[in-house]
Design a protein around this motif. Structure first.
Motif, mmCIF file in Angstrom:
data_model
loop_
_atom_site.group_PDB
_atom_site.id
_atom_site.type_symbol
_atom_site.label_atom_id
_atom_site.label_comp_id
_atom_site.label_asym_id
_atom_site.label_seq_id
_atom_site.Cartn_x
_atom_site.Cartn_y
_atom_site.Cartn_z
ATOM 1 N N SER A 129 -48.346 3.201 7.724
ATOM 2 C CA SER A 129 -47.137 3.436 6.935
ATOM 3 C C SER A 129 -47.427 4.334 5.738
ATOM 4 O O SER A 129 -46.613 5.208 5.394
ATOM 5 C CB SER A 129 -46.549 2.094 6.474
ATOM 6 O OG SER A 129 -46.197 1.294 7.588
ATOM 7 N N TRP A 130 -48.576 4.153 5.110
ATOM 8 C CA TRP A 130 -48.958 5.030 4.001
ATOM 9 C C TRP A 130 -49.190 6.454 4.501
ATOM 10 O O TRP A 130 -48.775 7.421 3.849
ATOM 11 C CB TRP A 130 -50.211 4.496 3.314
ATOM 12 C CG TRP A 130 -50.675 5.342 2.164
ATOM 13 C CD1 TRP A 130 -51.743 6.197 2.144
ATOM 14 C CD2 TRP A 130 -50.081 5.431 0.858
ATOM 15 N NE1 TRP A 130 -51.851 6.806 0.920
ATOM 16 C CE2 TRP A 130 -50.849 6.356 0.112
ATOM 17 C CE3 TRP A 130 -48.976 4.826 0.262
ATOM 18 C CZ2 TRP A 130 -50.543 6.683 -1.213
ATOM 19 C CZ3 TRP A 130 -48.671 5.142 -1.062
ATOM 20 C CH2 TRP A 130 -49.448 6.063 -1.776
ATOM 21 N N ALA A 131 -49.813 6.581 5.665
ATOM 22 C CA ALA A 131 -50.029 7.915 6.241
ATOM 23 C C ALA A 131 -48.689 8.597 6.518
ATOM 24 O O ALA A 131 -48.534 9.804 6.290
ATOM 25 C CB ALA A 131 -50.852 7.803 7.527
ATOM 26 N N ALA A 132 -47.704 7.836 7.002
ATOM 27 C CA ALA A 132 -46.376 8.404 7.256
ATOM 28 C C ALA A 132 -45.726 8.854 5.956
ATOM 29 O O ALA A 132 -45.131 9.946 5.886
ATOM 30 C CB ALA A 132 -45.496 7.378 7.962
ATOM 31 N N LEU A 133 -45.832 8.036 4.908
ATOM 32 C CA LEU A 133 -45.242 8.393 3.621
ATOM 33 C C LEU A 133 -45.908 9.637 3.042
ATOM 34 O O LEU A 133 -45.229 10.513 2.483
ATOM 35 C CB LEU A 133 -45.356 7.209 2.663
ATOM 36 C CG LEU A 133 -44.716 7.370 1.290
ATOM 37 C CD1 LEU A 133 -43.230 7.687 1.404
ATOM 38 C CD2 LEU A 133 -44.936 6.110 0.451
ATOM 39 N N GLN A 134 -47.219 9.746 3.188
ATOM 40 C CA GLN A 134 -47.918 10.935 2.715
ATOM 41 C C GLN A 134 -47.500 12.169 3.510
ATOM 42 O O GLN A 134 -47.296 13.250 2.943
ATOM 43 C CB GLN A 134 -49.439 10.738 2.821
ATOM 44 C CG GLN A 134 -50.044 9.830 1.772
ATOM 45 C CD GLN A 134 -50.191 10.516 0.410
ATOM 46 O OE1 GLN A 134 -49.499 11.481 0.081
ATOM 47 N NE2 GLN A 134 -51.106 10.013 -0.398
ATOM 48 N N ILE A 136 -44.622 12.681 5.050
ATOM 49 C CA ILE A 136 -43.267 13.036 4.614
ATOM 50 C C ILE A 136 -43.318 13.757 3.272
ATOM 51 O O ILE A 136 -42.663 14.785 3.074
ATOM 52 C CB ILE A 136 -42.398 11.766 4.537
ATOM 53 C CG1 ILE A 136 -42.168 11.202 5.949
ATOM 54 C CG2 ILE A 136 -41.068 12.045 3.849
ATOM 55 C CD1 ILE A 136 -41.660 9.777 5.960
ATOM 56 N N SER A 137 -44.118 13.249 2.338
ATOM 57 C CA SER A 137 -44.227 13.869 1.021
ATOM 58 C C SER A 137 -44.782 15.283 1.095
ATOM 59 O O SER A 137 -44.443 16.142 0.266
ATOM 60 C CB SER A 137 -45.123 13.016 0.118
ATOM 61 O OG SER A 137 -44.585 11.714 -0.051
ATOM 62 N N GLU A 182 -52.124 5.654 -6.576
ATOM 63 C CA GLU A 182 -52.599 6.726 -5.698
ATOM 64 C C GLU A 182 -51.477 7.743 -5.513
ATOM 65 O O GLU A 182 -50.390 7.382 -5.051
ATOM 66 C CB GLU A 182 -53.024 6.153 -4.342
ATOM 67 C CG GLU A 182 -53.672 7.186 -3.436
ATOM 68 C CD GLU A 182 -54.246 6.560 -2.175
ATOM 69 O OE1 GLU A 182 -54.383 7.271 -1.165
ATOM 70 O OE2 GLU A 182 -54.563 5.344 -2.195
ATOM 71 N N PRO A 183 -51.685 9.012 -5.878
ATOM 72 C CA PRO A 183 -50.595 9.988 -5.839
ATOM 73 C C PRO A 183 -50.180 10.351 -4.425
ATOM 74 O O PRO A 183 -50.972 10.311 -3.490
ATOM 75 C CB PRO A 183 -51.182 11.202 -6.571
ATOM 76 C CG PRO A 183 -52.668 11.063 -6.396
ATOM 77 C CD PRO A 183 -52.940 9.592 -6.402
ATOM 78 N N LEU A 184 -48.907 10.717 -4.289
ATOM 79 C CA LEU A 184 -48.382 11.240 -3.045
ATOM 80 C C LEU A 184 -48.494 12.762 -3.051
ATOM 81 O O LEU A 184 -48.543 13.395 -4.107
ATOM 82 C CB LEU A 184 -46.919 10.826 -2.862
ATOM 83 C CG LEU A 184 -46.675 9.339 -2.619
ATOM 84 C CD1 LEU A 184 -45.190 9.014 -2.746
ATOM 85 C CD2 LEU A 184 -47.205 8.916 -1.260
ATOM 86 N N VAL A 188 -44.902 13.988 -5.353
ATOM 87 C CA VAL A 188 -43.660 13.257 -5.093
ATOM 88 C C VAL A 188 -43.727 11.877 -5.749
ATOM 89 O O VAL A 188 -44.742 11.180 -5.674
ATOM 90 C CB VAL A 188 -43.420 13.121 -3.572
ATOM 91 C CG1 VAL A 188 -42.324 12.108 -3.281
ATOM 92 C CG2 VAL A 188 -43.064 14.472 -2.970
ATOM 93 N N LYS A 189 -42.644 11.504 -6.395
ATOM 94 C CA LYS A 189 -42.523 10.187 -7.018
ATOM 95 C C LYS A 189 -41.482 9.367 -6.262
ATOM 96 O O LYS A 189 -40.437 9.890 -5.871
ATOM 97 C CB LYS A 189 -42.091 10.308 -8.484
ATOM 98 C CG LYS A 189 -42.993 11.172 -9.340
ATOM 99 C CD LYS A 189 -44.370 10.560 -9.497
ATOM 100 C CE LYS A 189 -45.224 11.403 -10.439
ATOM 101 N NZ LYS A 189 -46.613 10.852 -10.541
#
Length: 316
Positions: A129-134, A136-137, A182-184, A188-189
Protein backbone atom coordinates in the motif's frame (compact mmCIF):
# COMPACT_ATOMS: atom_id res chain seq x y z
CA UNK A 1 -10.39 -24.27 -4.00
CA UNK A 2 -10.96 -26.94 -1.35
CA UNK A 3 -8.70 -29.95 -1.06
CA UNK A 4 -10.29 -33.38 -1.40
CA UNK A 5 -7.45 -35.37 0.12
CA UNK A 6 -5.76 -33.28 2.78
CA UNK A 7 -6.82 -32.46 6.31
CA UNK A 8 -7.47 -28.99 7.63
CA UNK A 9 -4.35 -27.42 9.11
CA UNK A 10 -5.99 -24.27 10.45
CA UNK A 11 -9.20 -22.31 10.10
CA UNK A 12 -10.11 -18.66 10.41
CA UNK A 13 -13.87 -18.93 10.35
CA UNK A 14 -15.92 -17.64 8.66
CA UNK A 15 -13.21 -16.29 6.35
CA UNK A 16 -10.99 -19.15 5.19
CA UNK A 17 -9.55 -22.60 5.72
CA UNK A 18 -5.96 -23.78 5.20
CA UNK A 19 -5.22 -27.45 4.42
CA UNK A 20 -2.12 -29.42 5.28
CA UNK A 21 -1.01 -29.47 1.63
CA UNK A 22 -0.98 -25.67 1.62
CA UNK A 23 -4.27 -25.26 -0.27
CA UNK A 24 -6.21 -22.19 0.85
CA UNK A 25 -10.00 -22.16 0.62
CA UNK A 26 -11.56 -18.69 0.97
CA UNK A 27 -15.08 -19.21 2.29
CA UNK A 28 -16.43 -15.71 1.68
CA UNK A 29 -15.72 -12.93 -0.78
CA UNK A 30 -17.69 -11.39 -3.62
CA UNK A 31 -16.85 -12.34 -7.22
CA UNK A 32 -14.56 -10.20 -9.38
CA UNK A 33 -16.08 -7.81 -11.90
CA UNK A 34 -14.35 -6.06 -14.82
CA UNK A 35 -13.90 -2.28 -15.01
CA UNK A 36 -16.13 -0.20 -17.27
CA UNK A 37 -15.39 2.78 -19.48
CA UNK A 38 -18.82 4.25 -18.72
CA UNK A 39 -20.95 2.79 -15.98
CA UNK A 40 -24.59 3.03 -17.16
CA UNK A 41 -25.88 4.07 -13.72
CA UNK A 42 -23.26 6.63 -12.70
CA UNK A 43 -21.27 7.51 -15.82
CA UNK A 44 -18.06 6.70 -13.91
CA UNK A 45 -15.26 5.18 -15.98
CA UNK A 46 -12.88 2.68 -14.43
CA UNK A 47 -9.78 0.81 -15.53
CA UNK A 48 -7.17 -1.51 -14.05
CA UNK A 49 -3.53 -0.52 -13.84
CA UNK A 50 -0.31 -2.27 -12.85
CA UNK A 51 1.83 -0.44 -10.29
CA UNK A 52 4.51 -3.11 -9.94
CA UNK A 53 4.89 -6.86 -10.37
CA UNK A 54 3.09 -7.34 -7.06
CA UNK A 55 0.69 -4.40 -6.78
CA UNK A 56 -2.16 -3.23 -9.00
CA UNK A 57 -5.17 -0.94 -8.68
CA UNK A 58 -8.49 0.05 -10.17
CA UNK A 59 -8.84 3.76 -11.05
CA UNK A 60 -12.22 5.53 -11.14
CA UNK A 61 -12.88 8.74 -13.07
CA UNK A 62 -16.28 10.41 -12.49
CA UNK A 63 -18.25 11.74 -15.42
CA UNK A 64 -17.01 15.22 -16.25
CA UNK A 65 -19.46 18.07 -16.82
CA UNK A 66 -18.80 21.42 -18.52
CA UNK A 67 -18.29 22.89 -15.03
CA UNK A 68 -15.76 20.25 -13.95
CA UNK A 69 -14.07 19.39 -17.24
CA UNK A 70 -11.26 21.92 -16.72
CA UNK A 71 -10.92 21.28 -13.00
CA UNK A 72 -8.48 18.98 -11.27
CA UNK A 73 -10.13 16.43 -8.99
CA UNK A 74 -9.18 15.39 -5.45
CA UNK A 75 -7.36 12.06 -5.44
CA UNK A 76 -8.69 9.42 -3.05
CA UNK A 77 -6.47 6.37 -2.48
CA UNK A 78 -8.64 3.59 -1.07
CA UNK A 79 -7.75 0.36 0.76
CA UNK A 80 -10.43 -2.32 0.94
CA UNK A 81 -11.45 -4.27 4.01
CA UNK A 82 -11.59 -8.04 4.41
CA UNK A 83 -9.46 -8.93 7.40
CA UNK A 84 -6.21 -8.65 5.41
CA UNK A 85 -7.09 -12.03 3.87
CA UNK A 86 -10.25 -11.84 1.72
CA UNK A 87 -11.90 -9.47 -0.77
CA UNK A 88 -10.25 -7.38 -3.48
CA UNK A 89 -10.16 -4.00 -5.19
CA UNK A 90 -11.69 -5.87 -8.15
CA UNK A 91 -14.53 -7.57 -6.26
CA UNK A 92 -18.19 -6.77 -6.75
CA UNK A 93 -18.74 -5.22 -3.34
CA UNK A 94 -15.83 -2.79 -3.45
CA UNK A 95 -16.16 -1.96 -7.14
CA UNK A 96 -19.80 -1.03 -6.62
CA UNK A 97 -19.03 1.04 -3.51
CA UNK A 98 -16.11 3.03 -4.95
CA UNK A 99 -17.95 3.52 -8.24
CA UNK A 100 -20.83 5.18 -6.38
CA UNK A 101 -18.48 7.15 -4.13
CA UNK A 102 -16.48 8.53 -7.05
CA UNK A 103 -19.71 9.66 -8.68
CA UNK A 104 -21.19 11.31 -5.59
CA UNK A 105 -18.00 12.88 -4.20
CA UNK A 106 -16.45 13.80 -7.59
CA UNK A 107 -13.05 12.34 -6.77
CA UNK A 108 -10.49 10.48 -8.83
CA UNK A 109 -10.36 7.25 -6.82
CA UNK A 110 -7.57 4.69 -6.84
CA UNK A 111 -8.54 1.39 -5.17
CA UNK A 112 -5.36 -0.52 -4.32
CA UNK A 113 -4.99 -4.27 -4.81
CA UNK A 114 -2.47 -5.36 -2.16
CA UNK A 115 -1.38 -8.94 -1.47
CA UNK A 116 -3.34 -10.96 1.08
CA UNK A 117 -2.56 -13.24 4.01
CA UNK A 118 -1.86 -16.07 4.57
CA UNK A 119 0.06 -16.34 1.28
CA UNK A 120 1.65 -12.99 2.09
CA UNK A 121 1.62 -12.27 5.81
CA UNK A 122 1.69 -8.76 7.23
CA UNK A 123 3.49 -6.40 6.93
CA UNK A 124 3.22 -7.17 3.16
CA UNK A 125 -0.12 -5.35 2.77
CA UNK A 126 1.35 -2.27 4.45
CA UNK A 127 4.40 -2.28 2.19
CA UNK A 128 2.32 -2.85 -0.96
CA UNK A 129 0.00 0.00 0.00
CA UNK A 130 2.88 2.38 0.72
CA UNK A 131 4.45 1.48 -2.63
CA UNK A 132 1.13 2.29 -4.34
CA UNK A 133 0.90 5.64 -2.55
CA UNK A 134 4.46 6.50 -3.54
CA UNK A 135 3.77 5.54 -7.17
CA UNK A 136 0.67 7.72 -7.25
CA UNK A 137 2.63 10.61 -5.73
CA UNK A 138 5.31 10.24 -8.40
CA UNK A 139 2.79 11.53 -10.96
CA UNK A 140 3.21 15.00 -9.46
CA UNK A 141 6.71 15.31 -10.97
CA UNK A 142 8.10 15.45 -14.48
CA UNK A 143 9.67 12.42 -16.15
CA UNK A 144 9.02 8.69 -15.83
CA UNK A 145 7.10 7.40 -18.84
CA UNK A 146 5.41 4.66 -16.81
CA UNK A 147 2.58 6.89 -15.60
CA UNK A 148 -1.19 6.89 -15.77
CA UNK A 149 -2.75 9.64 -17.89
CA UNK A 150 -5.89 9.93 -15.76
CA UNK A 151 -3.78 10.83 -12.74
CA UNK A 152 -1.71 13.31 -14.73
CA UNK A 153 -4.63 14.95 -16.55
CA UNK A 154 -7.28 15.00 -13.83
CA UNK A 155 -5.59 14.54 -10.42
CA UNK A 156 -4.98 17.42 -8.00
CA UNK A 157 -1.84 16.55 -6.06
CA UNK A 158 -2.53 19.29 -3.55
CA UNK A 159 -5.61 17.31 -2.54
CA UNK A 160 -4.49 13.73 -1.93
CA UNK A 161 -6.58 11.73 0.54
CA UNK A 162 -6.21 8.17 1.79
CA UNK A 163 -8.78 5.97 3.45
CA UNK A 164 -10.41 2.62 3.87
CA UNK A 165 -12.87 0.45 5.70
CA UNK A 166 -12.11 -1.84 8.66
CA UNK A 167 -8.68 -3.39 7.97
CA UNK A 168 -8.36 -0.96 5.05
CA UNK A 169 -8.82 1.87 7.56
CA UNK A 170 -6.06 0.29 9.64
CA UNK A 171 -3.80 0.41 6.58
CA UNK A 172 -4.72 4.06 5.97
CA UNK A 173 -3.89 4.95 9.59
CA UNK A 174 -0.50 3.27 9.39
CA UNK A 175 0.30 4.99 6.09
CA UNK A 176 -0.69 8.35 7.59
CA UNK A 177 1.70 7.66 10.48
CA UNK A 178 4.47 6.69 8.06
CA UNK A 179 3.77 9.83 6.05
CA UNK A 180 4.57 11.84 9.16
CA UNK A 181 8.25 10.90 9.00
CA UNK A 182 8.90 9.53 5.49
CA UNK A 183 8.37 11.90 2.52
CA UNK A 184 6.25 11.08 -0.49
CA UNK A 185 7.55 11.57 -4.04
CA UNK A 186 7.40 15.11 -5.33
CA UNK A 187 6.88 16.49 -1.85
CA UNK A 188 3.21 15.46 -1.96
CA UNK A 189 1.44 16.05 1.35
CA UNK A 190 -1.58 14.07 2.50
CA UNK A 191 -4.55 16.42 2.82
CA UNK A 192 -6.61 13.98 4.84
CA UNK A 193 -7.28 10.43 5.99
CA UNK A 194 -10.67 8.69 6.20
CA UNK A 195 -10.96 5.79 8.65
CA UNK A 196 -14.28 3.94 8.57
CA UNK A 197 -14.86 1.40 11.36
CA UNK A 198 -11.08 1.15 11.78
CA UNK A 199 -9.58 -2.21 12.73
CA UNK A 200 -7.83 -1.46 16.05
CA UNK A 201 -7.60 -3.67 19.10
CA UNK A 202 -5.49 -4.39 22.17
CA UNK A 203 -5.13 -6.63 25.18
CA UNK A 204 -7.01 -4.22 27.47
CA UNK A 205 -10.67 -3.36 26.78
CA UNK A 206 -11.73 0.25 26.27
CA UNK A 207 -14.94 1.45 27.88
CA UNK A 208 -17.71 -1.12 27.28
CA UNK A 209 -15.80 -3.31 24.82
CA UNK A 210 -16.41 -7.03 24.94
CA UNK A 211 -14.19 -9.81 23.60
CA UNK A 212 -13.61 -9.94 19.84
CA UNK A 213 -12.23 -12.23 17.19
CA UNK A 214 -9.88 -9.44 16.17
CA UNK A 215 -7.07 -10.89 18.27
CA UNK A 216 -7.32 -14.18 16.38
CA UNK A 217 -7.46 -12.40 13.03
CA UNK A 218 -4.41 -10.28 13.82
CA UNK A 219 -2.41 -13.29 15.01
CA UNK A 220 -3.35 -15.13 11.81
CA UNK A 221 -2.40 -12.27 9.47
CA UNK A 222 0.70 -11.14 11.40
CA UNK A 223 1.95 -14.02 13.57
CA UNK A 224 5.40 -12.45 13.97
CA UNK A 225 4.12 -9.04 15.12
CA UNK A 226 6.22 -7.77 18.05
CA UNK A 227 4.02 -7.50 21.17
CA UNK A 228 1.18 -9.33 19.41
CA UNK A 229 -2.15 -7.54 19.67
CA UNK A 230 -0.42 -4.63 21.43
CA UNK A 231 1.73 -3.92 18.40
CA UNK A 232 1.26 -0.21 17.54
CA UNK A 233 0.00 -1.12 14.06
CA UNK A 234 -3.18 -2.54 15.58
CA UNK A 235 -3.06 -0.81 18.98
CA UNK A 236 -2.05 2.84 18.49
CA UNK A 237 -2.55 3.41 22.25
CA UNK A 238 -0.13 0.68 23.38
CA UNK A 239 2.67 1.52 25.77
CA UNK A 240 5.61 2.74 23.72
CA UNK A 241 3.54 3.35 20.56
CA UNK A 242 4.54 6.42 18.52
CA UNK A 243 2.53 9.50 19.38
CA UNK A 244 -0.48 10.14 17.15
CA UNK A 245 0.81 13.71 16.95
CA UNK A 246 3.02 12.34 14.16
CA UNK A 247 0.08 11.73 11.83
CA UNK A 248 1.17 13.00 8.42
CA UNK A 249 -2.09 14.58 7.26
CA UNK A 250 -3.97 17.77 8.02
CA UNK A 251 -7.53 16.40 8.31
CA UNK A 252 -8.97 13.23 9.77
CA UNK A 253 -12.48 11.79 9.44
CA UNK A 254 -13.21 8.77 11.63
CA UNK A 255 -16.52 6.92 11.15
CA UNK A 256 -17.89 4.39 13.61
CA UNK A 257 -21.00 2.23 13.39
CA UNK A 258 -23.60 2.43 16.13
CA UNK A 259 -23.78 -1.39 16.28
CA UNK A 260 -20.14 -2.19 15.50
CA UNK A 261 -18.05 -4.07 18.07
CA UNK A 262 -15.13 -1.66 17.63
CA UNK A 263 -17.17 1.53 18.06
CA UNK A 264 -15.65 2.47 21.43
CA UNK A 265 -12.09 2.09 20.17
CA UNK A 266 -12.79 4.36 17.20
CA UNK A 267 -14.20 7.03 19.53
CA UNK A 268 -11.20 6.65 21.82
CA UNK A 269 -8.88 7.07 18.82
CA UNK A 270 -10.46 10.47 18.11
CA UNK A 271 -10.15 11.50 21.77
CA UNK A 272 -6.46 10.62 21.82
CA UNK A 273 -5.79 12.47 18.56
CA UNK A 274 -7.50 15.60 19.91
CA UNK A 275 -5.45 15.50 23.11
CA UNK A 276 -2.01 14.51 21.76
CA UNK A 277 -0.97 17.85 20.26
CA UNK A 278 -1.59 16.95 16.62
CA UNK A 279 -2.14 20.16 14.66
CA UNK A 280 -4.86 18.96 12.28
CA UNK A 281 -8.64 18.80 12.30
CA UNK A 282 -10.36 15.63 13.49
CA UNK A 283 -14.03 14.80 12.96
CA UNK A 284 -15.97 11.86 14.39
CA UNK A 285 -19.07 10.63 12.56
CA UNK A 286 -21.32 7.93 13.99
CA UNK A 287 -23.40 6.02 11.44
CA UNK A 288 -26.72 5.49 13.19
CA UNK A 289 -28.03 1.94 12.88
CA UNK A 290 -24.87 0.72 11.15
CA UNK A 291 -23.36 -2.66 11.88
CA UNK A 292 -19.94 -3.84 10.74
CA UNK A 293 -19.53 -3.15 7.00
CA UNK A 294 -23.24 -2.52 6.38
CA UNK A 295 -22.51 0.49 4.13
CA UNK A 296 -20.39 -1.75 1.87
CA UNK A 297 -22.97 -4.54 1.74
CA UNK A 298 -25.74 -2.10 0.81
CA UNK A 299 -24.27 1.09 -0.71
CA UNK A 300 -27.76 2.29 -1.72
CA UNK A 301 -28.97 2.35 1.90
CA UNK A 302 -29.60 5.61 3.74
CA UNK A 303 -26.61 4.77 5.97
CA UNK A 304 -24.31 4.55 2.95
CA UNK A 305 -25.77 7.62 1.25
CA UNK A 306 -25.29 9.72 4.40
CA UNK A 307 -21.71 8.52 4.69
CA UNK A 308 -20.96 9.37 1.05
CA UNK A 309 -22.41 12.84 1.51
CA UNK A 310 -20.22 13.35 4.57
CA UNK A 311 -17.20 12.14 2.59
CA UNK A 312 -18.00 14.50 -0.29
CA UNK A 313 -17.90 17.41 2.16
CA UNK A 314 -14.65 16.09 3.64
CA UNK A 315 -12.98 15.99 0.22
CA UNK A 316 -14.16 19.53 -0.55
Amino acid sequence: MASNTEEVATELLPLLRVYTDGTIERLIGSPFVPPSLSDPATGVSSKDISISLDVSARVYLPKLTPDTNQQKLPIFVYFHGGGFCVESAFSTLHHRYINLLASRAKVLAVSVEFRLAPEYLLPTAYEDSWAALQWISSHSTEGNNDKDLWLIDYGDFDKVYIGGDTTGANIAHNLAMRGGYEPLHGGVKLRGAFLCQPFFWGSKPIRSESSSGRCRLWEFAYPSAPDGVDNPMINPFATGAPSLARLGCSKLLVCVGEKDVAKERGIHYCDVVRECGWGGEVELYEMQGASHGSHILDPHSEIAKSLMNRLANFFR
